[in-house]
Design a protein around this motif. Structure first.
Motif, PDB file in Angstrom:
ATOM      1  N   ARG A  20      48.961  51.426  38.790  1.00  0.00           N
ATOM      2  CA  ARG A  20      49.009  50.172  39.552  1.00  0.00           C
ATOM      3  C   ARG A  20      47.712  49.384  39.417  1.00  0.00           C
ATOM      4  O   ARG A  20      46.621  49.950  39.424  1.00  0.00           O
ATOM      5  CB  ARG A  20      49.243  50.454  41.037  1.00  0.00           C
ATOM      6  CG  ARG A  20      50.533  51.197  41.375  1.00  0.00           C
ATOM      7  CD  ARG A  20      50.648  51.325  42.892  1.00  0.00           C
ATOM      8  NE  ARG A  20      51.830  52.080  43.300  1.00  0.00           N
ATOM      9  CZ  ARG A  20      51.804  53.288  43.851  1.00  0.00           C
ATOM     10  NH1 ARG A  20      50.627  53.889  44.058  1.00  0.00           N
ATOM     11  NH2 ARG A  20      52.909  53.896  44.194  1.00  0.00           N
ATOM     12  N   HIS A  21      47.865  48.066  39.325  1.00  0.00           N
ATOM     13  CA  HIS A  21      46.750  47.137  39.480  1.00  0.00           C
ATOM     14  C   HIS A  21      47.053  46.296  40.707  1.00  0.00           C
ATOM     15  O   HIS A  21      48.021  45.515  40.701  1.00  0.00           O
ATOM     16  CB  HIS A  21      46.611  46.209  38.273  1.00  0.00           C
ATOM     17  CG  HIS A  21      46.512  46.924  36.948  1.00  0.00           C
ATOM     18  ND1 HIS A  21      45.380  47.561  36.547  1.00  0.00           N
ATOM     19  CD2 HIS A  21      47.414  47.096  35.942  1.00  0.00           C
ATOM     20  CE1 HIS A  21      45.574  48.087  35.349  1.00  0.00           C
ATOM     21  NE2 HIS A  21      46.811  47.826  34.965  1.00  0.00           N
ATOM     22  N   VAL A  22      46.252  46.433  41.770  1.00  0.00           N
ATOM     23  CA  VAL A  22      46.517  45.623  42.953  1.00  0.00           C
ATOM     24  C   VAL A  22      46.251  44.151  42.650  1.00  0.00           C
ATOM     25  O   VAL A  22      45.507  43.816  41.730  1.00  0.00           O
ATOM     26  CB  VAL A  22      45.665  46.066  44.159  1.00  0.00           C
ATOM     27  CG1 VAL A  22      45.868  47.524  44.478  1.00  0.00           C
ATOM     28  CG2 VAL A  22      44.190  45.767  43.928  1.00  0.00           C
ATOM     29  N   GLN A  23      46.875  43.293  43.416  1.00  0.00           N
ATOM     30  CA  GLN A  23      46.610  41.860  43.320  1.00  0.00           C
ATOM     31  C   GLN A  23      45.584  41.505  44.395  1.00  0.00           C
ATOM     32  O   GLN A  23      45.837  41.666  45.587  1.00  0.00           O
ATOM     33  CB  GLN A  23      47.895  41.067  43.520  1.00  0.00           C
ATOM     34  CG  GLN A  23      48.951  41.359  42.457  1.00  0.00           C
ATOM     35  CD  GLN A  23      48.483  40.956  41.060  1.00  0.00           C
ATOM     36  OE1 GLN A  23      48.437  39.785  40.707  1.00  0.00           O
ATOM     37  NE2 GLN A  23      48.130  41.955  40.258  1.00  0.00           N
ATOM     38  N   GLY A  24      44.430  41.059  43.965  1.00  0.00           N
ATOM     39  CA  GLY A  24      43.346  40.793  44.885  1.00  0.00           C
ATOM     40  C   GLY A  24      42.994  39.325  44.967  1.00  0.00           C
ATOM     41  O   GLY A  24      43.675  38.460  44.394  1.00  0.00           O
ATOM     42  N   GLU A  25      41.927  39.052  45.669  1.00  0.00           N
ATOM     43  CA  GLU A  25      41.427  37.681  45.796  1.00  0.00           C
ATOM     44  C   GLU A  25      41.154  37.076  44.421  1.00  0.00           C
ATOM     45  O   GLU A  25      41.278  35.875  44.228  1.00  0.00           O
ATOM     46  CB  GLU A  25      40.154  37.668  46.635  1.00  0.00           C
ATOM     47  CG  GLU A  25      40.361  37.944  48.114  1.00  0.00           C
ATOM     48  CD  GLU A  25      40.934  36.746  48.834  1.00  0.00           C
ATOM     49  OE1 GLU A  25      40.367  35.647  48.722  1.00  0.00           O
ATOM     50  OE2 GLU A  25      41.973  36.908  49.509  1.00  0.00           O
ATOM     51  N   TYR A  26      40.751  37.926  43.487  1.00  0.00           N
ATOM     52  CA  TYR A  26      40.579  37.477  42.098  1.00  0.00           C
ATOM     53  C   TYR A  26      41.080  38.587  41.182  1.00  0.00           C
ATOM     54  O   TYR A  26      40.894  39.776  41.477  1.00  0.00           O
ATOM     55  CB  TYR A  26      39.112  37.170  41.785  1.00  0.00           C
ATOM     56  CG  TYR A  26      38.933  36.613  40.378  1.00  0.00           C
ATOM     57  CD1 TYR A  26      39.146  35.264  40.119  1.00  0.00           C
ATOM     58  CD2 TYR A  26      38.609  37.454  39.310  1.00  0.00           C
ATOM     59  CE1 TYR A  26      39.016  34.764  38.825  1.00  0.00           C
ATOM     60  CE2 TYR A  26      38.480  36.958  38.026  1.00  0.00           C
ATOM     61  CZ  TYR A  26      38.699  35.615  37.794  1.00  0.00           C
ATOM     62  OH  TYR A  26      38.585  35.106  36.514  1.00  0.00           O
TER      63      TYR A  26
END
Length: 463
Positions: free
Chosen positions: A331-337
């Motif tokens: 998984r790659h989280v979706q962050g502020e950037y």
């Protein structure tokens, strides 16, 4: 009572869960990332508990027998740890590995057993409460913020309350259960991820004979070979053997899953990276187990190849097989950037950078081709990559930060994981001190603390 064979779900009765403790910061995962988060936060005076599912720290670095950071360690707590390891004979000096595309500066491998001891000692000395052999079952989310985690161990299910939770699980397990958006691998419908593998060691290898042969071999295009015999203990690194492997497969009828092997030494012991399993869903326990079984098959085959074909391995035997599967990407989280591949290649400058990283570009082809391992100019990791969307009081660190599939080829490596763990621990402590959420933490203050401990923040600061 006879159970129904067609049953697909059961109903678990509701129950009250006892509170084990309340702390300032919970760090989930004591692998390559978590100890750096926990130590950094505890040194800022915070009450920290770190939860680790195994009985030792270091994860892929130690249990996984990886040992090598795949890049230079440039400052801060990571450099402190490596220098400490060197001071007790648990690591060697950095070296320059020559590849098909040029040189790559690499921090010396470490002795994984000594590193387990050192990480544990640093945690204990800084006041971190470690909980070994404990699993995190789920986060508790209240009013849009993570307020603690439910854990399980031989005492059963318990709750640990926290002001901030840092997800260093590598697979973003806490973030996913808190409904943080994420992508798998490259994010396409036919998900592509780097393959899994398993390290192991070999005993009774004649290192000098191997090194002398490799210096003149055309089939080992990537190598670092020390001039001295003593230097072989931590400084021998060889990648290649492609032509020899193809010949071995044709003559023996044994099918291997990759067309190169990487060998490296740590404290005089030979570590072998020669296995690969493609397309594994590690969240499926049947597939996960199948990958381990396949790695065992490949370990036998690779060992046979080395003994029969590579000088120095004539009397070698299998030593230790890693008790954990080496997972490169999930998984790659979706962050502020979201850090992009272009950011990692061009060295995009970020005002909120919390680390400059010099990790190599390290891509294990998801389709089974050759490994792309190259030295690149340094790049920066912004704080926004650690702050997930959709929930408050949660930070992520390690290989599950907000980065796309291409950037992940650098940010998954150990120096970056250590650096993001360090930054997350400091940011969590600062947020508590300032009475703000981690999303609104004054990044400038975090950066000042990082500079005070010698961590470069911008690419041009790495020499």
């Amino acid at each position: 009572m006879q159970l129904q064979a067609t049953r697909t779900t059961i109903t678990e009765p509701a129950r009250e869960i006892p509170v084990l403790m309340n702390v300032d910061i919970v760090v989930v995962g004591g692998g390559t990332t978590g100890p750096f988060a926990a130590i950094s936060a505890a040194r800022r005076g915070k009450k920290v508990v770190m939860i680790e599912r195994f009985g030792s720290l270091g994860g892929n670095l130690t249990l996984g027998l990886n040992t090598k950071p795949s890049g230079a360690i440039v400052g801060g707590l990571p450099l402190e740890v490596w220098n400490l390891a060197r001071s007790v004979g648990g690591a060697g000096e950095d070296y320059m590995a020559m590849t098909k595309t040029g040189g790559v500066k690499i921090a010396s491998p470490c002795d994984p057993e000594m590193m387990k001891i050192l990480l544990t000692r640093l945690c204990v000395d800084s006041g971190v409460q470690i909980l070994f052999e404990t699993l995190v079952s789920a986060p508790l989310v209240e009013d849009g913020a993570v307020t603690g985690v439910i854990v399980e161990n031989k005492s059963g299910r318990q709750f640990i309350g926290a002001k901030v939770v840092i997800d260093c699980s590598a697979d973003a397990d806490v973030a996913a259960q808190a409904d943080v958006p994420f992508i798998m691998g490259d994010g396409r419908d036919d998900v592509t991820m780097q393959p899994v593998s398993m390290y192991y060691t070999m005993n009774k290898v004649d290192l000098k004979r191997l090194a002398d042969w490799a210096r003149t071999s055309d089939d080992v295009p990537a190598q670092a070979i020390p001039d001295s015999v003593e230097g072989l203990n931590y400084g021998l690194w060889l990648t290649g053997f492609t032509g020899m492997l193809r010949k071995f497969e044709a003559e023996s009828g044994i099918k291997l899953q990759r067309d190169n092997i990487t060998l490296k030494t740590a404290d005089g012991l030979m570590y072998v990276n020669g296995t690969r399993v493609l397309g594994v869903d590690i969240f499926n326990p049947v597939e996960f187990t199948g990958a381990i079984v396949e790695c065992y098959r490949q370990i036998e085959a690779v060992s046979k190849f080395l003994r029969e074909n590579v000088p120095g391995f004539e009397h070698a035997t299998i030593g230790q097989i890693a008790p954990v599967l080496g997972v490169r990407e999930t998984r790659h989280v979706q962050g502020e950037y979201t850090l992009t591949g272009r950011d990692s290649l061009d060295g995009t400058r970020f005002e909120d950078s919390i680390a400059a990283d010099a990790s190599a570009l390290d891509i294990h082809d998801p389709k089974g081709g050759d490994v792309d391992f190259r030295g690149m100019k340094p790049y920066e990791i912004p704080y926004g990559c650690l702050v997930p969307m959709g929930v408050e009081q949660l930070l992520v660190a390690g290989r599950c930060i907000s980065a796309d599939h291409d950037a992940h080829a650098r940010s998954r490596n150990m120096p970056a994981c250590m650096a993001t763990g360090q930054a997350a621990g400091i940011a969590a402590a600062v947020a508590i001190d300032e009475g703000v959420t981690v999303r609104k933490v004054p990044v400038g203050k975090v950066q000042r603390i990082l500079r005070d401990i010698g961590m470069p923040l911008h690419a041009e600061e790495i020499r």
